[in-house]
Design an enzyme around this catalytic site. Sequence first.
Site, PDB file in Angstrom:
ATOM      1  CE  LYS A   1     117.127  48.565  23.127  1.00 52.56           C
ATOM      2  NZ  LYS A   1     116.518  49.362  24.173  1.00 52.56           N
TER       3      LYS A   1
ATOM      4  CG  ASN B   1     117.269  50.786  37.403  1.00 52.26           C
ATOM      5  OD1 ASN B   1     116.173  50.324  37.700  1.00 52.26           O
ATOM      6  ND2 ASN B   1     118.292  50.016  37.059  1.00 52.26           N
TER       7      ASN B   1
ATOM      8  N   PRO C   1     128.324  43.376  31.711  1.00 50.28           N
ATOM      9  CG  PRO C   1     128.185  41.345  32.853  1.00 50.28           C
ATOM     10  CD  PRO C   1     128.647  42.769  33.003  1.00 50.28           C
ATOM     11  CG  ASP C   2     123.399  43.234  26.617  1.00 54.36           C
ATOM     12  OD1 ASP C   2     122.509  42.421  26.964  1.00 54.36           O
ATOM     13  OD2 ASP C   2     123.170  44.243  25.930  1.00 54.36           O
ATOM     14  CB  ILE C   3     122.388  39.214  31.201  1.00 46.10           C
ATOM     15  CG1 ILE C   3     123.164  39.988  32.273  1.00 46.10           C
ATOM     16  CG2 ILE C   3     122.227  37.760  31.617  1.00 46.10           C
ATOM     17  CD1 ILE C   3     122.381  40.224  33.544  1.00 46.10           C
TER      18      ILE C   3
ATOM     19  CG  ASP D   1     123.028  50.132  30.133  1.00 47.60           C
ATOM     20  OD1 ASP D   1     122.792  48.934  29.907  1.00 47.60           O
ATOM     21  OD2 ASP D   1     122.241  51.055  29.841  1.00 47.60           O
TER      22      ASP D   1
ATOM     23  CG  PHE E   1     111.071  43.500  29.031  1.00 46.19           C
ATOM     24  CD1 PHE E   1     111.171  42.121  29.095  1.00 46.19           C
ATOM     25  CD2 PHE E   1     109.871  44.108  29.368  1.00 46.19           C
ATOM     26  CE1 PHE E   1     110.095  41.341  29.481  1.00 46.19           C
ATOM     27  CE2 PHE E   1     108.783  43.347  29.767  1.00 46.19           C
ATOM     28  CZ  PHE E   1     108.889  41.963  29.817  1.00 46.19           C
TER      29      PHE E   1
HETATM   30  N1  CTP Z   1     119.840  43.750  29.596  1.00 52.25           N
HETATM   31  C1  CTP Z   1     120.643  42.759  30.081  1.00 52.25           C
HETATM   32  N2  CTP Z   1     121.888  43.065  30.535  1.00 52.25           N
HETATM   33  C2  CTP Z   1     122.360  44.317  30.485  1.00 52.25           C
HETATM   34  C3  CTP Z   1     121.535  45.350  29.990  1.00 52.25           C
HETATM   35  C4  CTP Z   1     120.270  45.032  29.553  1.00 52.25           C
HETATM   36  O1  CTP Z   1     120.234  41.609  30.118  1.00 52.25           O
HETATM   37  N3  CTP Z   1     123.568  44.598  30.930  1.00 52.25           N
HETATM   38  C5  CTP Z   1     118.502  43.402  29.066  1.00 52.25           C
HETATM   39  C6  CTP Z   1     117.347  43.944  29.873  1.00 52.25           C
HETATM   40  O2  CTP Z   1     116.927  43.023  30.878  1.00 52.25           O
HETATM   41  C7  CTP Z   1     116.295  44.132  28.807  1.00 52.25           C
HETATM   42  C8  CTP Z   1     117.097  44.574  27.597  1.00 52.25           C
HETATM   43  O3  CTP Z   1     118.381  44.013  27.809  1.00 52.25           O
HETATM   44  O4  CTP Z   1     115.667  42.917  28.462  1.00 52.25           O
HETATM   45  C9  CTP Z   1     117.185  46.050  27.532  1.00 52.25           C
HETATM   46  O5  CTP Z   1     118.251  46.373  26.724  1.00 52.25           O
HETATM   47  P1  CTP Z   1     119.036  47.772  26.815  1.00 52.25           P
HETATM   48  O6  CTP Z   1     120.015  47.784  25.699  1.00 52.25           O
HETATM   49  O7  CTP Z   1     119.534  48.022  28.171  1.00 52.25           O
HETATM   50  O8  CTP Z   1     117.872  48.680  26.462  1.00 52.25           O
HETATM   51  P2  CTP Z   1     117.246  49.857  27.199  1.00 52.25           P
HETATM   52  O9  CTP Z   1     117.264  49.669  28.677  1.00 52.25           O
HETATM   53  O10 CTP Z   1     115.921  50.028  26.569  1.00 52.25           O
HETATM   54  O11 CTP Z   1     118.276  51.020  26.903  1.00 52.25           O
HETATM   55  P3  CTP Z   1     118.893  51.661  25.573  1.00 52.25           P
HETATM   56  O12 CTP Z   1     117.731  51.967  24.675  1.00 52.25           O
HETATM   57  O13 CTP Z   1     119.610  52.805  26.096  1.00 52.25           O
HETATM   58  O14 CTP Z   1     119.815  50.665  24.925  1.00 52.25           O
END
Ligand code: CTP
Length: 399
Positions: free
Chosen positions: A337, A208, A303-305, A276, A323
């Site tokens: 969120k 990205n 994984p969503d860290i 993602d 963020f």
């Molecule tokens: N994040 C993370 N691990 C992931 C995806 C996101 O830690 N696999 C963290 C990013 O570093 C950021 C936040 O989650 O702090 C963003 O969340 P995300 O759900 O990805 O939001 P957006 O990028 O804004 O996308 P969307 O609105 O599509 O959910």
Amino acid sequence: MLKARRILLIIGGGIAAYKALDLIRRLRERGAAVTPVMTTAAAEFVTPLSAAALAGEAVHGALFDLTREAEMGHIQLSRVADLVVVAPGTADLMAKMAQGLANDLASTLLLATDTPVLVAPAMNVRMWQHAATQRNLTTLRGDGVRFVGPNDGDMACGEYGPGRMAEPLEIVAAAEAMLVGGPLSGRRVVVTSGPTHEPIDPVRYIANRSSGAQGTEIARALAALGAEVVFVTGPAQVPPPEAVEVVRVETAQQMRDAVLAALPVDAAVFAAAVADWRMAEAVTSKMKKAEGRLPVLQFAENPDILAEVSQLSRGRPRLVVGFAAETDNVEAHATAKRLRKGCDWIVANDVSPATGIMGGSENAVTLISGAGAEVWPRMGKRAVGDRLAQRIAETLAAV
Ligand code: CTP
């Protein structure tokens, strides 16, 4: 500046000992007095005479030197300093420190001291990654020992990876942050930054457009306030800041592992633009064109860290900051969120094309917390970093 500060510099036996000579010079340039102590092995790499000449002081080496004992006992030697710096911090010295061994002057001083200790590890990659060294690192961190580096890079042994000693100026900056202090001194923070790259096959990847600029500015600002910062970065376009521990990763899974390895921390800031999705199956050979057939990519969710760290039942950082990049209904989406992920704050930014923020040098931020939304005026990414670091310092001081 380090004026009127005394640093006890313990030089371990490793090839990086030559950099300890430059470190003496740099510390003195900043006004510090340096008392060098060398292990027997260190004296195989650099001569005590060089260290003494640069420090303008005698070098201490043997534990039982009766003349010196009469002048200044080893316990006293460990107490006169404002800071003990171990550089190079060899695997052996770290193991001795973790075990509380005291079988030479260096280890005895480290056990006897009541002043803060900063270690700049330096060793072969495999030695650094060995479970024993990583265990010792965790123990020492728990004991309050601070670390600077090691950095990634080519090593004298011909291998590449983490293990290179931090540069003298980075060590000086870390020493200064500890001594001169700042609202975040004694605090440890992990910051993620940059994009991740998810391989499709050995030559292609999904990426990205994140430059890593905002994460870098946040890490710099936190370090400037005295925090010990672990900076976990994907392949960013901007160089990492100084005086932070840099952990370079490519994929979301590697980023997750690096973040978990950095715990425990007081605060975690997730500024990375994590992919993602990744490929469901690792493809180990290059995908080839086939007549009349287009490839179908199968994805798996990464994984969503942020969510994982926010929801840790044990060892959750006291402050978790995420963020959100939004194009419309910034406040509503970011508020949702924050609740979904379980973090304390969301730094929301409006990235709709008209704002010019994506890839630009400015940011327009709304800080969402349990107390509501706070709209910040549009400002440079550096200023956003400074303001966020300041807020983190105030919050950690209050809890
Ligand atoms: N994040 C993370 N691990 C992931 C995806 C996101 O830690 N696999 C963290 C990013 O570093 C950021 C936040 O989650 O702090 C963003 O969340 P995300 O759900 O990805 O939001 P957006 O990028 O804004 O996308 P969307 O609105 O599509 O959910």
